[in-house]
Structures are given as C-alpha cells and as structure tokens.
Design a protein around this motif. Structure first.
Motif, PDB file in Angstrom:
ATOM      1  N   ASP A  24       0.833  -1.212   0.000  1.00 51.96           N
ATOM      2  CA  ASP A  24       0.000   0.000   0.000  1.00 51.96           C
ATOM      3  C   ASP A  24       0.862   1.254   0.000  1.00 51.96           C
ATOM      4  O   ASP A  24       0.558   2.234  -0.702  1.00 51.96           O
ATOM      5  N   LEU A  60       2.299   1.770  -3.483  1.00 51.92           N
ATOM      6  CA  LEU A  60       1.302   2.294  -4.412  1.00 51.92           C
ATOM      7  C   LEU A  60       1.009   3.770  -4.134  1.00 51.92           C
ATOM      8  O   LEU A  60       0.821   4.565  -5.075  1.00 51.92           O
ATOM      9  N   SER A  61       0.982   4.156  -2.862  1.00 51.35           N
ATOM     10  CA  SER A  61       0.733   5.557  -2.500  1.00 51.35           C
ATOM     11  C   SER A  61       1.846   6.458  -3.012  1.00 51.35           C
ATOM     12  O   SER A  61       1.586   7.568  -3.521  1.00 51.35           O
ATOM     13  N   ASP A  92       3.162  10.071  -9.790  1.00 55.62           N
ATOM     14  CA  ASP A  92       2.488  10.126 -11.087  1.00 55.62           C
ATOM     15  C   ASP A  92       1.637  11.385 -11.214  1.00 55.62           C
ATOM     16  O   ASP A  92       1.653  12.063 -12.255  1.00 55.62           O
ATOM     17  N   ILE A  93       0.888  11.717 -10.167  1.00 55.06           N
ATOM     18  CA  ILE A  93       0.044  12.916 -10.194  1.00 55.06           C
ATOM     19  C   ILE A  93       0.889  14.169 -10.355  1.00 55.06           C
ATOM     20  O   ILE A  93       0.557  15.079 -11.140  1.00 55.06           O
ATOM     21  N   GLU A 104       3.863   5.791  -5.581  1.00 54.81           N
ATOM     22  CA  GLU A 104       3.795   5.805  -7.040  1.00 54.81           C
ATOM     23  C   GLU A 104       2.672   6.710  -7.544  1.00 54.81           C
ATOM     24  O   GLU A 104       2.842   7.439  -8.534  1.00 54.81           O
ATOM     25  N   ARG A 105       1.527   6.670  -6.878  1.00 56.40           N
ATOM     26  CA  ARG A 105       0.410   7.533  -7.288  1.00 56.40           C
ATOM     27  C   ARG A 105       0.743   9.006  -7.102  1.00 56.40           C
ATOM     28  O   ARG A 105       0.435   9.840  -7.971  1.00 56.40           O
TER      29      ARG A 105
END
Length: 221
Positions: free
Chosen positions: A174, A177-178, A184-185, A180-181
């Motif tokens: 988790d 993923l946090s 990306d944003i 990476e997000r």
C-alpha cells in the motif's frame, strides 16, 4: 551330419537366444531409464528444498546400469555377471557388451536432456523469484538508497525514518502504491522532481511529498 558337442550346442543356443529374444534388453533399458530419471528428479527436488546432502553423490550412468543389471539377472540367470562382462572374451559376452554400449549411449543422451531441462526450469524459476523480489522491493523515497521495510505496522529505513501505519492498516505494498500515485500525479503537472521528507503532525510521523516549484504538497502516508 556332424553332431555338435554339448558345450558348443549350449553356446549356439545361448547366442541365438540373445539375438532372437530382445525382451531382456528392452526391459533392462527401460529399467535403467526409469532409475536414472528417478535419481535425477530426487536430486533436483532435494536441491530446491535445500536438503541436499553433499556427502551422498548421485549415481552415475554406470552405477545405474550395474544396479539394474544385477536386478535383471535375478530373472535371467543365464546372463553373465558384471565381472564376466568386464573380463570375458567370449563371443556371447562381446555381443552383450555391444548392446550395453548402445544402452549406455542412450542413457547418457537422456541424462544430458534431463540436465538441460532441469537447468532451464531452474533458471526460469530463479528469474521469476528475482522479478518478484524486485517488484516487491520499495526504495526509500527520502534517502533514495536503501529499501523500506515493515515490522508490526511500522515502516522504516536504514536512513532513520520510521512511520507507524497501524491506524491506517497499511501494508508495504500500500505504501509503495501511494508513493507511485503521488509521483504520477505530480509528474503530470510539473517537470520538477518532488522531494520526500517526514513531518510530524498531531504527534504522528507522516511521509510528505513537496515541490518548491509548483508548491505541490501531499501526505503520502
């Protein structure tokens, strides 16, 4: 008509028996192949389970052939012993030895095929394990050098950061993923590389992502 002596008759009968009845040859070859495959499969299984005893070497092709020949002679007592195969110059034994050489060549070819198959299988398994390890690895976004670890809901790194995720019930996946997000944003709106740091808010350490160029700020964890 000339009558053959008893020893000569027996010799010719045995020669004809060897040449006209290949049943023992086929049975012997099949047993050797099964023995060889089984021993190699056991070796690979023990190797993979890390229970291989290096003191116990694997039987060679010659070992397999000797073992199965002794078993075969229990049903075919007319066949020569292993010692006779080695030292006898009798024509019958020479003929059997020629068969043995053919079987030995077939066994060595089979062993090479098995080795190639097991090697390819092991390499594929190893690559898959490495890929999985690489995909699960999370590089610390703060120091960008060491790997993040988690123990009892606490994410930590060798560089010194410690973030308790128990309240959010997050896993290391988790967290990955946090991160990476968030990256990306930010990258979609700004070309500058954002910076990660830890900040304490309300007595709790958080992973913060900020950018001095676009004033982006996001609490990742």
């Amino acid at each position: 008509m000339e009558t053959l002596s008893s020893p000569e008759q027996k010799k010719i009968l045995r020669q004809n028996q060897y040449k006209s009845s290949p049943s023992w040859r086929d049975s012997y070859k099949r047993r050797c192949l099964e023995n060889l495959r089984k021993s190699r499969e056991n070796f690979v299984r023990k190797f993979r389970s890390a229970s291989l005893d290096t003191k116990n070497s694997q039987p060679t092709v010659d070992d397999v052939m000797t073992e199965e020949w002794n078993r075969l002679r229990k049903d075919h007592s007319e066949l020569p012993t292993c010692t006779e195969l080695l030292f006898s110059t009798d024509d019958e034994v020479r003929y059997i030895n020629s068969i043995m050489e053919e079987i030995q060549a077939a066994l060595k070819t089979e062993e090479e095929s098995l080795l190639e198959m097991y090697t390819e299988d092991y390499e594929a398994s190893l690559c898959a394990s490495i890929d999985q390890l690489g995909s699960n690895r999370v590089i610390c976004p703060v120091c960008k050098k060491f790997t993040l670890f988690m123990n009892k809901h606490v994410v930590f790194c060798k560089c010194g950061i410690r973030i308790n995720t128990e309240e959010d019930a997050l896993t290391l996946e988790d967290v990955k993923l946090s991160i990476e997000r968030a990256v990306d944003i930010h990258e979609k709106a700004c070309e500058q590389t954002a910076v990660f740091s830890t900040v304490q808010m309300y007595g709790i350490d958080n992973l913060l992502m900020t950018c001095n160029v676009c004033d982006y700020m996001h609490i990742v964890v």
